[in-house]
Scaffold this motif. Structure first.
Motif, PDB file in Angstrom:
ATOM      1  N   MET A  28     -51.427 -10.628  35.963  1.00 16.28           N
ATOM      2  CA  MET A  28     -51.799 -11.571  34.991  1.00 16.28           C
ATOM      3  C   MET A  28     -52.359 -12.942  35.562  1.00 16.28           C
ATOM      4  O   MET A  28     -51.638 -13.452  36.311  1.00 16.28           O
ATOM      5  N   LEU A  71     -53.113 -16.171  36.208  1.00 19.25           N
ATOM      6  CA  LEU A  71     -52.436 -17.767  35.899  1.00 19.25           C
ATOM      7  C   LEU A  71     -53.450 -18.513  35.356  1.00 19.25           C
ATOM      8  O   LEU A  71     -53.325 -19.410  34.545  1.00 19.25           O
ATOM      9  N   VAL A 128     -54.392 -17.907  31.993  1.00 14.86           N
ATOM     10  CA  VAL A 128     -53.327 -18.253  31.096  1.00 14.86           C
ATOM     11  C   VAL A 128     -53.250 -19.688  30.658  1.00 14.86           C
ATOM     12  O   VAL A 128     -53.044 -20.046  29.488  1.00 14.86           O
ATOM     13  N   ALA A 188     -56.185 -20.495  28.423  1.00 13.71           N
ATOM     14  CA  ALA A 188     -55.508 -19.869  27.171  1.00 13.71           C
ATOM     15  C   ALA A 188     -54.584 -21.049  26.152  1.00 13.71           C
ATOM     16  O   ALA A 188     -54.986 -21.316  25.187  1.00 13.71           O
ATOM     17  N   VAL A 189     -53.565 -21.258  26.928  1.00 11.29           N
ATOM     18  CA  VAL A 189     -52.855 -22.352  26.574  1.00 11.29           C
ATOM     19  C   VAL A 189     -53.457 -23.669  26.181  1.00 11.29           C
ATOM     20  O   VAL A 189     -53.477 -24.254  25.045  1.00 11.29           O
ATOM     21  N   VAL A 226     -55.476 -11.244  27.867  1.00 14.47           N
ATOM     22  CA  VAL A 226     -54.701 -12.197  28.140  1.00 14.47           C
ATOM     23  C   VAL A 226     -54.697 -13.375  27.137  1.00 14.47           C
ATOM     24  O   VAL A 226     -53.765 -13.777  26.837  1.00 14.47           O
ATOM     25  N   TYR A 227     -55.936 -13.890  26.803  1.00 17.22           N
ATOM     26  CA  TYR A 227     -55.978 -14.719  25.665  1.00 17.22           C
ATOM     27  C   TYR A 227     -55.351 -14.298  24.395  1.00 17.22           C
ATOM     28  O   TYR A 227     -54.773 -15.264  23.811  1.00 17.22           O
ATOM     29  N   VAL A 286     -51.449 -14.618  24.744  1.00 14.87           N
ATOM     30  CA  VAL A 286     -50.963 -16.101  25.225  1.00 14.87           C
ATOM     31  C   VAL A 286     -51.115 -16.648  23.585  1.00 14.87           C
ATOM     32  O   VAL A 286     -50.156 -17.200  23.035  1.00 14.87           O
TER      33      VAL A 286
END
Length: 199
Positions: free
Chosen positions: A1, A3, A6, A9-10, A142-143, A146
């Motif tokens: 994945m 990072l 990620v 997305a956060v 991934v989005y 998350v």
């Protein structure tokens, strides 16, 4: 994945959902004395956010369930729920709020929470679509993962704030006024910012 994705997305989730914390805290406080209310709030938040994700993903692939011109009218959902909550609070205050009424109300239902979450996420959809469209299927996955994980974090944070003694005391005293005000304000903001009804 990846990072990097990620982290993006956060950040994107936090920026586009900060206002949800206030609404979640109010929902959790509203049902604090009712068994199963927290579960209904969490379920509603997940349902509403899943709907936001579904529409954003579909739009990223070119499908449009909701024309752009319809998005501002989503403000009618929280506006109607806010007016309903205000009416209920006024009626309870006038009638003295019997225990039977308190049992029946039991805090917000999952569909109410989902409706507010979805309506409040109309602007999120506009932000997510171009991001998803450029991220590709892998990045979009991934989005989505998350975001869904962070919905749980947001719910935990909303419940945490609603159960802090100082906040809980304030919400217990003013929550019946604050919830309708916040919902009506969100509804009006969505309507006005989107130019609904020529506003």
């Amino acid at each position: 994945m990846d990072l990097g994705i990620v982290g993006q997305a956060v950040g994107l989730f936090a920026v586009t959902n900060i206002d949800d914390l206030v609404v979640l805290a109010l929902f959790f406080a509203q049902g604090s004395d009712h068994r199963g209310s927290a579960r209904r709030v969490v379920l509603g938040q997940y349902l509403g956010f899943a709907a936001i994700l579904a529409v954003a993903v579909a739009a990223a692939f070119g499908a449009t369930f909701l024309p752009g011109a319809a998005l501002p009218y989503l403000g009618l959902l929280p506006l109607a729920l806010g007016l309903k909550a205000a009416w209920q609070a006024w009626r309870d205050r006038r009638d003295g709020g019997t225990e039977e009424e308190d049992e029946r109300s039991g805090g917000p239902g999952p569909l109410e929470v989902a409706a507010v979450t979805f309506a409040n996420g109309g602007d999120n959809i506009g932000v997510y679509v171009p991001v998803f469209a450029t991220a590709g299927i892998g990045g979009m996955s991934v989005y989505a993962v998350v975001f869904l994980a962070l919905v749980g974090v947001w719910c935990a944070a909303g419940r945490y704030f609603a159960t802090r003694p100082v906040v809980a005391a304030a919400l217990a005293r003013w929550g019946h006024v604050l919830l309708p005000l916040v919902l009506v304000a969100i509804g009006l903001l969505i309507l006005v910012e989107g130019g609904a009804f020529g506003l």
